[in-house]
Design an enzyme around this catalytic site. Structure first.
Site, mmCIF file in Angstrom:
data_model
loop_
_atom_site.group_PDB
_atom_site.id
_atom_site.type_symbol
_atom_site.label_atom_id
_atom_site.label_comp_id
_atom_site.label_asym_id
_atom_site.label_seq_id
_atom_site.Cartn_x
_atom_site.Cartn_y
_atom_site.Cartn_z
ATOM 1 N N SER A 79 0.794 -1.127 -0.220
ATOM 2 C CA SER A 79 0.007 0.141 -0.367
ATOM 3 C C SER A 79 0.802 1.263 0.118
ATOM 4 O O SER A 79 0.164 2.490 -0.189
ATOM 5 C CB SER A 79 -0.876 -0.098 1.261
ATOM 6 O OG SER A 79 -2.241 -0.419 0.961
ATOM 7 N N LYS A 82 0.635 3.472 -2.926
ATOM 8 C CA LYS A 82 -0.480 4.523 -3.166
ATOM 9 C C LYS A 82 -0.302 5.735 -2.822
ATOM 10 O O LYS A 82 -0.794 6.777 -3.509
ATOM 11 C CB LYS A 82 -1.868 3.938 -2.180
ATOM 12 C CG LYS A 82 -2.216 2.605 -2.511
ATOM 13 C CD LYS A 82 -3.359 2.180 -1.386
ATOM 14 C CE LYS A 82 -3.797 0.788 -1.685
ATOM 15 N NZ LYS A 82 -4.339 -0.044 -0.641
ATOM 16 N N TYR A 203 -2.532 -2.252 -10.932
ATOM 17 C CA TYR A 203 -2.483 -2.021 -9.582
ATOM 18 C C TYR A 203 -1.725 -3.090 -8.938
ATOM 19 O O TYR A 203 -0.887 -2.831 -7.984
ATOM 20 C CB TYR A 203 -3.824 -1.903 -8.913
ATOM 21 C CG TYR A 203 -4.093 -2.071 -7.530
ATOM 22 C CD1 TYR A 203 -3.961 -0.965 -6.625
ATOM 23 C CD2 TYR A 203 -4.312 -3.274 -6.792
ATOM 24 C CE1 TYR A 203 -3.885 -1.023 -5.237
ATOM 25 C CE2 TYR A 203 -4.574 -3.175 -5.305
ATOM 26 C CZ TYR A 203 -4.317 -2.152 -4.538
ATOM 27 O OH TYR A 203 -4.342 -2.239 -3.280
ATOM 28 N N TYR A 255 -4.610 2.724 7.655
ATOM 29 C CA TYR A 255 -5.835 1.831 7.700
ATOM 30 C C TYR A 255 -6.688 2.652 8.899
ATOM 31 O O TYR A 255 -6.756 3.801 9.239
ATOM 32 C CB TYR A 255 -5.668 0.693 7.851
ATOM 33 C CG TYR A 255 -4.323 -0.104 6.924
ATOM 34 C CD1 TYR A 255 -4.741 -0.186 5.543
ATOM 35 C CD2 TYR A 255 -3.175 -0.569 7.600
ATOM 36 C CE1 TYR A 255 -3.571 -0.605 4.746
ATOM 37 C CE2 TYR A 255 -2.523 -1.035 6.578
ATOM 38 C CZ TYR A 255 -2.610 -0.994 5.448
ATOM 39 O OH TYR A 255 -1.520 -1.407 4.305
ATOM 40 N N VAL A 273 0.976 -3.953 3.560
ATOM 41 C CA VAL A 273 0.525 -5.201 4.262
ATOM 42 C C VAL A 273 2.115 -6.089 4.125
ATOM 43 O O VAL A 273 2.179 -7.341 4.696
ATOM 44 C CB VAL A 273 -0.580 -6.049 3.997
ATOM 45 C CG1 VAL A 273 -1.652 -5.495 4.447
ATOM 46 C CG2 VAL A 273 -0.594 -6.317 2.355
HETATM 47 N N1 GLU Z 1 -1.788 -5.407 -2.406
HETATM 48 C C1 GLU Z 1 -2.507 -5.388 -1.158
HETATM 49 C C2 GLU Z 1 -3.963 -5.462 -1.569
HETATM 50 O O1 GLU Z 1 -4.617 -4.927 -2.568
HETATM 51 C C3 GLU Z 1 -2.390 -4.035 -0.731
HETATM 52 C C4 GLU Z 1 -2.910 -3.889 0.679
HETATM 53 C C5 GLU Z 1 -2.391 -3.081 1.702
HETATM 54 O O2 GLU Z 1 -0.787 -3.148 1.626
HETATM 55 O O3 GLU Z 1 -2.786 -2.357 2.458
HETATM 56 O O4 GLU Z 1 -4.862 -6.188 -0.954
#
Ligand code: GLU
Length: 321
Positions: A79, A82, A203, A255, A273
Site C-alpha cells: 500500500s 498508493k 495496481y 488504515y 501489508v
Molecule cells: N496489494 C494489497 C491489496 O490490495 C495492498 C494492501 C495493503 O498493503 O494495504 O490487498
C-alpha cells in the site's frame, strides 16, 4: 514526564548522538515487538516473510543516514505505492480532477473494504485505501505504462534496484478477487474508467514493487522536504501536492489505526501489508521501517512501536512545539 521523554517540549534540536541513540532504542523496542504480530497470508507469497525480521532506516536532508537491522531486505511495497499513485495523479491531472474521482475522508473501515462503497458513496473514501488507489490507477492506465510508474518510484525512493517482484505479483493476481470486485463495483457505478482487468493488473504490479527500508526512508525524505530530493536538488513533487499527500497520510495512512497513530506518533506515515512503513518527519527526515509481523489492522507492529518511541524521544509529533 514519561520514561521516554528526553527533550523538553520547547523543542531544542537533538544532537547527532541523541538521534542515533533514539534510533538504536527504537530498533530494540521494535524488534522485541515482532513476536506480537502475524505476517499477512491472504496473499500467499507474503506468508513466506520472516515474522521476526525488522529494520529501521533514516535519511535526513544533509544526507546523514542511520540503519539498524534488516534495512537491505527487499519486500513488496504494497500500500505504500498508493502515495506514489496519488503523487502521479496530482501531477498529471491536478488537484481538482484527482478529487473528482476520489474523496479525502478517512473510511474507518479495513483497507480492502467494499462496504461503504456500495452503501454510502459512489466515490472511494480516499486515495490510500484499495478502492481509491484502484480508481486513480484507472485514470492513469492509458497514459502511463507500468515501466513509467516504476521509473518514478525509483526516482522518489532513490533506488534503481526497485523492480517487479514476480512471485508477489503472481500471488496477488491469483488471490486478488476482492480487488477485482472493487474495480467492477466502481465500473458498475460509472466511476472507474477503462477496463477493470487492465486496471487491477497495473495496481497489482505497483503493489509488487520490491523496496527496502532504505528506499522508504528516501521516499519519506522527499515528502518531508516538500517534494525536493535534497541530495540532488531535483523537484519531484510540487510542494502544494506534497501538502495534500502529507495531510492524507496523516489522516488515512495507517488504515483504521490512522487516528491512533496520529495521536500517539503524529507523523505523516503510510503502511503496507508487506510490512513496510514510510514516515515523513520534520527536519526534513525520512524514516523507513520493515517488519512483516502485522497487527490486526495490517500495520507493522514493530514499525508502529518504533515510531511511537522515536516520536517521543525526538519530538517528532507535528503538534510538539
Ligand atoms: N496489494 C494489497 C491489496 O490490495 C495492498 C494492501 C495493503 O498493503 O494495504 O490487498
Amino acid at each position: 514526564m514519561t520514561e521516554t521523554t528526553i527533550l523538553s517540549s520547547a523543542a531544542r534540536t537533538p544532537s547527532r548522538e541523541e538521534i542515533e541513540q533514539a534510533f538504536r532504542e527504537a530498533y530494540e523496542i521494535g524488534r522485541a515487538a515482532t513476536i506480537t504480530g502475524k505476517v499477512a497470508d491472504y496473499i500467499p507469497e507474503l506468508a513466506k516473510a520472516n515474522p521476526r525480521a525488522f529494520g529501521i532506516a533514516m535519511l535526513d536532508g544533509e544526507g546523514n543516514r542511520l540503519a539498524f537491522g534488516d534495512t537491505d531486505t527487499r519486500f513488496s511495497i504494497q500500500s505504500v505505492c498508493k502515495v506514489i499513485i496519488l503523487a502521479v495523479s496530482l501531477k498529471t491531472k491536478g488537484f481538482r480532477e484527482t478529487f473528482s474521482h476520489v474523496m479525502m475522508e478517512p473510511s474507518g473501515d479495513a483497507f480492502n473494504s467494499i462496504l461503504k462503497l456500495d452503501t454510502r458513496s459512489n466515490l472511494p473514501f480516499n486515495p490510500l485505501i484499495n478502492a481509491g488507489a484502484i480508481q486513480l490507477v484507472s485514470t492513469l492506465a492509458d497514459e502511463f505504462s507500468f515501466e513509467d510508474l516504476m521509473g518514478f518510484a525509483r526516482e522518489l525512493c532513490m533506488d534503481e534496484g526497485i523492480c517487479l517482484d514476480q512471485a508477489v505479483y503472481h500471488s496477488e493476481f491469483e488471490s486478488g478477487n476482492r480487488n477485482r470486485a472493487i474495480a467492477y463495483l466502481l465500473k458498475s457505478k460509472g466511476v472507474l474508467q477503462g477496463d477493470p482487468e487492465k486496471t487491477v493488473d497495473l495496481y497489482f504490479k505497483l503493489c509488487s514493487l520490491s523496496v527496502t527500508a532504505r528506499s522508504l526512508a528516501s521516499l519519506g525524505l522527499v515528502i518531508s522536504n516538500d517534494g525536493v530530493n535534497p541530495l540532488t536538488g531535483e523537484h519531484l513533487i510540487d510542494p502544494e501536492h506534497v501538502r495534500t499527500i502529507k495531510s492524507l497520510m496523516f489522516t488515512c495512512g495507517l488504515y483504521d489505526f490512522s487516528g491512533r497513530f496520529g495521536v500517539m506518533v503524529g507523523v505523516p506515515g503510510k503502511s503496507g501489508v508487506g510490512g513496510g512503513l514510510m514516515c515523513a518527519a520534520r527536519g526534513p527526515m525520512g524514516i523507513g521501517l520493515y517488519g512483516p509481523a502485522l497487527d490486526e489492522f495490517g500495520n507493522s507492529v514493530a514499525g508502529v512501536k518504533a515510531m511511537e518511541h522515536l516520536s517521543r524521544r525526538l519530538n517528532l509529533h507535528v503538534f510538539d512545539y
